[in-house]
Write a protein that holds these residues in place. Structure first.
Motif, PDB file in Angstrom:
ATOM      1  N   ALA A 378     115.353  38.322  69.260  1.00  0.00           N
ATOM      2  CA  ALA A 378     115.924  37.509  68.368  1.00  0.00           C
ATOM      3  C   ALA A 378     114.714  36.794  67.721  1.00  0.00           C
ATOM      4  CB  ALA A 378     116.762  36.359  68.976  1.00  0.00           C
ATOM      5  N   GLY A 379     113.777  36.560  68.268  1.00  0.00           N
ATOM      6  CA  GLY A 379     112.503  35.894  67.754  1.00  0.00           C
ATOM      7  C   GLY A 379     111.882  36.617  66.634  1.00  0.00           C
ATOM      8  N   ARG A 380     111.538  38.112  66.964  1.00  0.00           N
ATOM      9  CA  ARG A 380     111.059  39.004  66.208  1.00  0.00           C
ATOM     10  C   ARG A 380     111.822  39.135  64.772  1.00  0.00           C
ATOM     11  NH1 ARG A 380     106.197  42.680  67.881  1.00  0.00           N
ATOM     12  NH2 ARG A 380     105.270  41.231  69.253  1.00  0.00           N
ATOM     13  N   GLU A 381     112.934  39.266  64.988  1.00  0.00           N
ATOM     14  CA  GLU A 381     114.040  39.559  63.975  1.00  0.00           C
ATOM     15  C   GLU A 381     113.944  38.427  63.178  1.00  0.00           C
ATOM     16  OE1 GLU A 381     115.790  42.304  63.158  1.00  0.00           O
ATOM     17  OE2 GLU A 381     114.537  43.164  64.792  1.00  0.00           O
ATOM     18  N   PHE A 382     113.775  37.252  63.484  1.00  0.00           N
ATOM     19  CA  PHE A 382     113.664  35.951  62.689  1.00  0.00           C
ATOM     20  C   PHE A 382     112.307  36.024  62.173  1.00  0.00           C
ATOM     21  CE2 PHE A 382     112.125  31.360  62.473  1.00  0.00           C
ATOM     22  CZ  PHE A 382     112.863  31.042  61.566  1.00  0.00           C
ATOM     23  N   ALA A 383     111.120  36.337  62.700  1.00  0.00           N
ATOM     24  CA  ALA A 383     110.012  36.441  62.182  1.00  0.00           C
ATOM     25  C   ALA A 383     110.046  37.158  61.187  1.00  0.00           C
ATOM     26  CB  ALA A 383     108.837  36.687  63.251  1.00  0.00           C
ATOM     27  N   LYS A 384     110.529  38.408  61.380  1.00  0.00           N
ATOM     28  CA  LYS A 384     110.528  39.630  60.250  1.00  0.00           C
ATOM     29  C   LYS A 384     111.126  38.941  59.041  1.00  0.00           C
ATOM     30  CE  LYS A 384     110.423  43.469  63.375  1.00  0.00           C
ATOM     31  NZ  LYS A 384     111.490  44.723  63.889  1.00  0.00           N
ATOM     32  N   TYR A 385     112.372  38.451  59.140  1.00  0.00           N
ATOM     33  CA  TYR A 385     113.149  37.843  58.054  1.00  0.00           C
ATOM     34  C   TYR A 385     112.312  36.651  57.292  1.00  0.00           C
ATOM     35  CZ  TYR A 385     116.425  34.981  55.265  1.00  0.00           C
ATOM     36  OH  TYR A 385     116.874  34.263  54.690  1.00  0.00           O
ATOM     37  N   MET A 386     111.746  36.141  58.207  1.00  0.00           N
ATOM     38  CA  MET A 386     110.868  34.873  57.374  1.00  0.00           C
ATOM     39  C   MET A 386     109.669  35.519  56.599  1.00  0.00           C
ATOM     40  SD  MET A 386     112.634  32.231  58.004  1.00  0.00           S
ATOM     41  CE  MET A 386     111.588  30.976  57.227  1.00  0.00           C
ATOM     42  N   LEU A 595     101.334  14.992  60.309  1.00  0.00           N
ATOM     43  CA  LEU A 595     101.586  16.777  60.630  1.00  0.00           C
ATOM     44  C   LEU A 595     101.507  17.061  58.997  1.00  0.00           C
ATOM     45  CD1 LEU A 595     104.149  17.385  63.243  1.00  0.00           C
ATOM     46  CD2 LEU A 595     101.929  17.533  63.431  1.00  0.00           C
ATOM     47  N   ASN A 596     100.629  17.747  58.563  1.00  0.00           N
ATOM     48  CA  ASN A 596     100.466  18.044  57.146  1.00  0.00           C
ATOM     49  C   ASN A 596     101.410  19.270  56.942  1.00  0.00           C
ATOM     50  OD1 ASN A 596      99.076  19.931  55.007  1.00  0.00           O
ATOM     51  ND2 ASN A 596      97.958  18.030  54.994  1.00  0.00           N
ATOM     52  N   ASN A 597     101.979  19.026  55.547  1.00  0.00           N
ATOM     53  CA  ASN A 597     102.997  19.978  55.286  1.00  0.00           C
ATOM     54  C   ASN A 597     102.567  21.394  55.340  1.00  0.00           C
ATOM     55  OD1 ASN A 597     101.701  19.132  53.068  1.00  0.00           O
ATOM     56  ND2 ASN A 597     103.245  19.666  51.600  1.00  0.00           N
ATOM     57  N   ASN A 598     101.200  21.799  55.298  1.00  0.00           N
ATOM     58  CA  ASN A 598     100.556  22.924  55.100  1.00  0.00           C
ATOM     59  C   ASN A 598     100.263  23.580  56.404  1.00  0.00           C
ATOM     60  OD1 ASN A 598     100.564  23.592  52.169  1.00  0.00           O
ATOM     61  ND2 ASN A 598      98.858  22.041  51.930  1.00  0.00           N
ATOM     62  N   THR A 599     101.215  23.062  57.466  1.00  0.00           N
ATOM     63  CA  THR A 599     101.059  23.643  59.009  1.00  0.00           C
ATOM     64  C   THR A 599     101.985  24.549  59.310  1.00  0.00           C
ATOM     65  OG1 THR A 599     100.317  21.603  59.498  1.00  0.00           O
ATOM     66  CG2 THR A 599     101.073  22.804  61.171  1.00  0.00           C
ATOM     67  N   ARG A 600     101.588  25.509  59.967  1.00  0.00           N
ATOM     68  CA  ARG A 600     102.676  26.827  59.934  1.00  0.00           C
ATOM     69  C   ARG A 600     103.781  26.439  61.191  1.00  0.00           C
ATOM     70  NH1 ARG A 600     102.236  30.321  55.885  1.00  0.00           N
ATOM     71  NH2 ARG A 600     100.427  28.995  54.796  1.00  0.00           N
ATOM     72  N   PHE A 601     104.777  26.975  60.840  1.00  0.00           N
ATOM     73  CA  PHE A 601     105.843  26.618  61.725  1.00  0.00           C
ATOM     74  C   PHE A 601     107.007  27.713  61.813  1.00  0.00           C
ATOM     75  CE2 PHE A 601     110.274  24.274  61.991  1.00  0.00           C
ATOM     76  CZ  PHE A 601     110.038  23.745  63.248  1.00  0.00           C
ATOM     77  N   GLY A 602     107.650  28.034  62.748  1.00  0.00           N
ATOM     78  CA  GLY A 602     108.410  29.258  62.998  1.00  0.00           C
ATOM     79  C   GLY A 602     108.655  29.867  64.265  1.00  0.00           C
ATOM     80  N   TRP A 603     108.491  30.970  64.358  1.00  0.00           N
ATOM     81  CA  TRP A 603     108.476  31.758  65.547  1.00  0.00           C
ATOM     82  C   TRP A 603     107.211  32.625  65.985  1.00  0.00           C
ATOM     83  CZ3 TRP A 603     110.929  30.608  69.986  1.00  0.00           C
ATOM     84  CH2 TRP A 603     110.816  31.573  71.239  1.00  0.00           C
ATOM     85  N   ASP A 604     106.395  32.179  66.838  1.00  0.00           N
ATOM     86  CA  ASP A 604     105.168  32.780  67.140  1.00  0.00           C
ATOM     87  C   ASP A 604     105.339  34.053  68.042  1.00  0.00           C
ATOM     88  OD1 ASP A 604     102.604  33.571  67.833  1.00  0.00           O
ATOM     89  OD2 ASP A 604     102.172  31.486  68.778  1.00  0.00           O
ATOM     90  N   ILE A 605     105.148  35.290  67.486  1.00  0.00           N
ATOM     91  CA  ILE A 605     105.331  36.468  68.180  1.00  0.00           C
ATOM     92  C   ILE A 605     104.060  37.040  68.865  1.00  0.00           C
ATOM     93  CG2 ILE A 605     106.971  37.265  66.626  1.00  0.00           C
ATOM     94  CD1 ILE A 605     103.420  38.670  66.466  1.00  0.00           C
ATOM     95  N   THR A 606     102.929  36.340  68.914  1.00  0.00           N
ATOM     96  CA  THR A 606     101.771  36.566  69.844  1.00  0.00           C
ATOM     97  C   THR A 606     101.938  36.389  71.354  1.00  0.00           C
ATOM     98  OG1 THR A 606     100.860  34.321  69.935  1.00  0.00           O
ATOM     99  CG2 THR A 606     100.209  35.885  68.075  1.00  0.00           C
TER     100      THR A 606
END
Length: 1020
Positions: A378-386, A595-606
């Motif tokens: 589910a996390g990777r599917e979301f990351a691919k979509y984003m 928290l700067n708006n140029n900060t990455r947010f989502g699902w970390d696949i590492t």
């Protein structure tokens, strides 16, 4: 008066048998010679019926081959690209192997279906390495016992450069804590070296070795070295900041056909047939190493002409090196080896070597184990979509969105005196635009998170006590904003998280991501509320629709409705202080509050991200084994001379390092079993895992020149067991449990029995007091039949219920959970482990040497009355144990083990049909209603119950219903057909027979001769 005539219609004497027509044995025609005249008023019935069903007895179960349904299944197809012969570095026989999950439409019959299997490896201290990791092995010919087996897992051994666990002392809100830690407690432990002088390089948070199951996923494109095909994809390497986590992985699934013969089969026969199919074995396959043979001596020489003269041709020889034997559920998988996952191959990926070595290194991650597979997908599917909708230049899977529609001020997220900000600025407005697709991906991701309560425990940080699977969900947030991640490539600015497997800017701390928790309402998990207000309910339980600075609607989350409410203490920041400090500090001063708006947010696949736990497979061989008496080598072909006899000429032709060419391990279930229990009269599934065994020490079995065994093998070696405080015997190399020197020590003990003792200890990396009962196993994820047809197929007939293996997934029945009596009847799939009983606990208690004392005590940790020297200069100092302390002993507990049994909830169905219908053309019309009628069937003349069976026949001795002829006719042949209740032709044997009884009416005048003569005279 009446006269009885019996007509024997036996299939063996039918026209079909004489004409060799065996299309169906249930319909046959018998000739009657000149025929039989019947008149109105005559009656007919079935006198006797003998229905042949081979195998019909009280212990047999009937199966037909009736079609039930068509289903679409999905499984993994592996395709070899560019076959390779005589190439040692490509042991799979191809330059590359691609993998894809393909769909196939299959037919399900009563007696046949396809089950789907997944595989897993356990974290049991053998044949895996924890991810992320740079390399698992030192280079070939550079390993020694000292610099590999007995070394601590430090940077030079290949671990990641820094912890992926975030720890901080910034603005700790709890007086009793001196550090906050953001990691999943169930996943990690802190390895603490015994020597405080080296703590800074040896101590590290590591994934637990606790026998957890890790499901197998596979790369979609694995390349094993040099490639001859053109048009290759861009290599994933460190210069692009892409690690193995960015490779495309899919769930590895196999299909296996399960089929039973139609007809009657005994219960034990069914169990044996299906067990044989689960264990179906392939032909043994020899493994070879290709070597060059030099012609020498009197051997025929082969020459060729070159520019410099005539040269000797070397011959290519395949030397047998190993063998593998695979079965349907237990077979080899490609794994990292000393030749593919080492300092050199990692260095190639890191920009210091060849493309060939880069591919070798990446191929060693072809298969990985995943602890939370549904969350991984589910996390990777979301990351691919984003990634597909990202517009700021991101190009790889580990990219994140710019997190927020506007920068977030910390002051707006501080609860003062237990009251949340009145202007509702605790709402996080993300940069994810409000649309159905994005919301659906997030919904699936958050539902998967709910299966793992341990993700919300947060024992050691300020979320503790607030987050839970019933109140919270999370996404990953970079600690540092885009322009505060160092002088890295432009690519890194888009990266969410960091695995620290590259030394590019490796000195920069906290490039990893952290979890950001927000409110969640499980009762709205599938509710499309629109997200217009808190009162109407959050869309899918988490989302509010809010306008961004550009006036468009965006997905927003809150952090105080469920998560904190009015329960937090005064001046409590709903987002941890450290997140603000690291995100927005100028220079080296940690004083940021935004928290700067140029900060990455989502699902970390590492691999090291919060909630992600992964392992790689490794073959466990090294060129130098733990004992000094052997190498993993074999001799080259003949006529290669190691040097000139009698001189000091160096070895010009060293031995072949066989450990370099293993590159595989077995995974699956060695002995899966379907059994019929004659006591409960139920079928049982067990042994879907490969059990732990009693293993011998690394140096067992050696015999000296006097014939004495130097080190004895264990008398119980090979026995299936489960272990608590498992011992390792230095036979299987993995950096997950370094150093191996901590596994044993020689102690000089005083007391009643003084002397030198060799003592085995618990490896400091293994989880103490944890059950280790399996090495690997299979998951039957799909038994083949849909819910609608389950009861009509194999498993339903055998008594298994649909819900036994298709229940909703929860934290109580997931892959991370042990299977026992409390959950074995409510599983989302079929898995097994060892059966643990209370009677075993008395065996747990032992003295310090491991001898069982059998009492009501609890087992405890003990220590030998022998102190490790504090002075490192003294010869009695042991660097693998606590300096200045006595030797700590966790007692080794080894118990005989048998598999948990998944019993059918019902007894099997013996008969698929309770009776037969006999149809015949001897009747003119039908008086039978029911069953299928195509309009072409003969009338039913008898119903034969499946009772009174005698050997292979169902016998009916009751005359039954009589039918009356209503017109005259001559019967010259009789066609008989035997049917199931559905009125389909039954599956019967060769010897069926029906005996018809015709009762003819005879006028009484035929017996009054005088009256008959007088009547004739009157006519005259």
């Amino acid at each position: 008066m009446e006269r009885v005539e019996l007509l024997d219609c036996n299939r063996l004497f039918s026209s079909e048998v004489k004409g060799n027509n065996n299309k169906s044995k249930a319909i046959f025609t018998n000739k009657l010679g000149s025929g039989i005249q019947v008149n109105p008023g005559d009656r007919v019935s079935v006198h006797n019926a003998f229905i042949s069903e081979v195998g019909a007895d009280e212990n047999a179960i009937q199966f037909s081959d009736k079609f039930l349904e068509k289903r679409t299944i999905e499984y993994t197809k592996l395709t070899g690209e560019v076959p390779i012969n005589a190439c040692n570095e490509k042991v799979m026989g191809f330059e590359r192997i691609t993998a894809s999950n393909v769909t196939e439409s299959v037919d399900n019959n009563v007696n046949q279906t396809n089950i789907l299997l997944n595989y897993y490896k356990t974290a049991n201290g053998e044949n895996y390495f924890q991810l992320p990791r740079r390399y698992a092995y030192m280079n070939i010919n550079t390993m020694t016992r000292a610099n590999s087996w007995d070394n601590y897992d430090i940077d030079t051994m290949g671990r990641a450069y820094f912890d992926t666990v975030f720890t901080t002392t910034i603005n700790i809100p709890y007086p009793q804590l001196t550090i906050e830690k953001y990691f999943v407690d169930e996943d990690y432990f802190f390895f603490q070296a015994p020597d405080q002088d080296n703590a800074s390089i040896q101590n590290r948070y590591k994934l637990k070795n606790d026998n957890s199951r890790y499901q197998i996923f596979v790369q979609t494109d694995a390349r094993y070295g040099a490639q001859s095909q053109g048009g290759l994809p861009v290599i994933i390497n460190a210069s692009d900041y892409n690690g193995p986590a960015n490779l495309d992985y899919i769930e590895y699934t196999e299909k296996l056909n399960i089929k039973l013969d139609k007809g009657f089969i005994s219960s034990t026969g069914i169990a044996q047939t299906i067990t044989d199919q689960l264990r179906k074995i392939e032909q043994p396959e020899k493994r070879f190493i290709t070597d060059n043979a030099s012609s020498g001596g009197n051997v025929e020489k082969h020459y060729y002409q070159s520019g410099s003269g005539v040269l000797l041709i070397d011959q290519s020889i395949n030397q047998p090196s190993s063998v593998e034997i695979n079965t349907a559920t237990y077979h080899t998988f490609y794994a990292a080896s000393q030749a593919t996952n080492n300092l050199t191959t990692w260095g190639a990926w890191n920009g210091l070597g060849t493309v060939n070595n880069t591919y070798k290194w990446l191929s060693s991650f072809q298969y990985i184990g995943v602890k939370r597979p549904d969350l991984f997908v589910a996390g990777r599917e979301f990351a691919k979509y984003m990634l597909s909708i990202n517009t700021d230049g991101a190009t790889t899977l580990d990219s994140g969105m710019k997190g927020f529609n506007a920068s977030i001020k910390q002051e707006d997220f501080i609860i003062n005196n237990g009251i949340a900000p009145g202007n509702a600025s605790y709402v996080l407005i993300t940069n994810m635009e409000w649309n159905t697709t994005t919301l659906d991906y997030l919904r699936d991701l958050f539902i998967a998170q709910g299966n793992y309560p341990e993700l919300f425990t947060n024992h050691s940080n300020q979320y503790s006590g607030y987050t839970s699977e019933n109140t919270s969900r999370f996404l990953h947030l970079n600690l540092r904003r885009d322009d505060n991640r160092g002088a890295l490539s432009n690519r890194n600015k888009y990266q969410l998280g960091f695995d620290y497997i590259s030394n590019i800017n490796g000195s920069m701390l906290n490039l990893n991501s952290t979890p950001l928790f927000f409110d969640y309402y499980p009762e709205f998990a599938n509710a499309s509320t629109g997200g217009n207000s808190v009162e109407e309910g959050y869309h899918y339980g988490f989302a509010l629709k809010k306008l961004g600075v550009n006036g468009r609607p965006y997905i927003a989350m809150t952090m105080a409705e469920q998560l904190f409410g009015g329960n937090a203490s005064a001046n409590f920041s709903m987002i941890p202080d450290a997140y603000f400090k690291w995100n927005d500090y100028p220079g080296s001063a940690l004083n940021g509050s935004m928290l700067n708006n140029n900060t990455r947010f989502g699902w970390d696949i590492t691999f090291g991200a919060y909630g992600n736990a992964h392992i790689g497979l490794m073959d466990g061989w090294t060129d130098v084994q733990y004992h000094d008496q052997s190498l993993s080598n074999q001799n080259p072909t003949a006529y290669f001379t190691p040097g000139t006899v009698g001189t000091t000429q160096p070895n010009l032709n060293p031995q072949i390092v066989t450990s370099a060419y293993s590159q595989k391990i077995y995974l699956g279930a060695q002995e899966p079993l379907l059994n019929y229990n004659n006591i409960s009269n139920k079928f049982e599934i067990s042994q879907l895992h490969t059990a732990e065994r009693v293993q011998n020490p690394y140096n067992a079995g050696g015999i000296d020149d006097q014939g004495n065994i130097v080190v004895n093998e264990f008398s119980t070696s090979g026995r299936k067991v489960y272990k608590i405080n498992k011992r390792l015997y230095n036979t299987n190399y993995t950096p997950a449990v370094l150093p191996y020197g901590a596994n044993s020590a020689s102690l000089t003990l005083a007391g009643e029995n003084p002397g030198n003792y060799k003592v085995d200890f618990l490896n400091p990396n293994l989880d103490p007091w944890t059950i280790f009962d399996q090495l690997c196993g299979i998951i039957i994820k799909d038994f083949g039949y849909s819910k609608d047809q389950w009861d009509n197929g194999i498993w339903g007939i055998l008594g298994f219920s649909y819900n036994q293996f298709n229940s909703s997934k929860t934290s109580a029945n997931d892959l991370t959970t042990r299977i026992g009596t409390d959950n074995k009847n409510n599983l989302p799939y079929a898995i097994t482990n060892a059966k643990i009983t209370a009677k075993d606990t008395m065996d747990f208690v032992s003295n310090i040497f491991g001898a069982q004392t059998y009492s009501l005590q609890l087992p405890i940790v003990q220590s030998f009355f022998f102190e490790n020297e504090y002075n490192t200069a003294l010869p009695t100092y042991n660097p693998f144990f606590r300096r200045g302390y006595r030797y700590e002993q966790y007692p080794a507990i080894v118990e005989n083990a048998s598999s948990i049994v998944l019993s059918a909830q019902n007894i099997p169905k013996k008969l698929s049909n309770p009776y037969f219908c006999i149809r015949s053309n001897i009747l003119d019309e039908s008086s039978y209603t029911g069953g299928f009628d195509s309009g072409e069937l003969y009338p039913v003349i008898a119903v034969i119950p499946k009772s009174n069976d005698y050997r292979d026949f169902y016998v009916n001795l009751d005359t039954g219903v009589e039918f009356v002829f209503n017109k005259s006719k001559v019967i010259t042949e009789i066609t008989t057909s035997i049917h199931d209740p559905s009125q389909e032709l039954a599956e019967v044997g060769d010897n069926s027979a029906v005996i018809y009884k015709i009762i003819k009416q005879i006028p009484e005048t035929n017996f009054n001769i005088v009256e008959q003569i007088m009547n004739e005279n009157k006519k005259k």
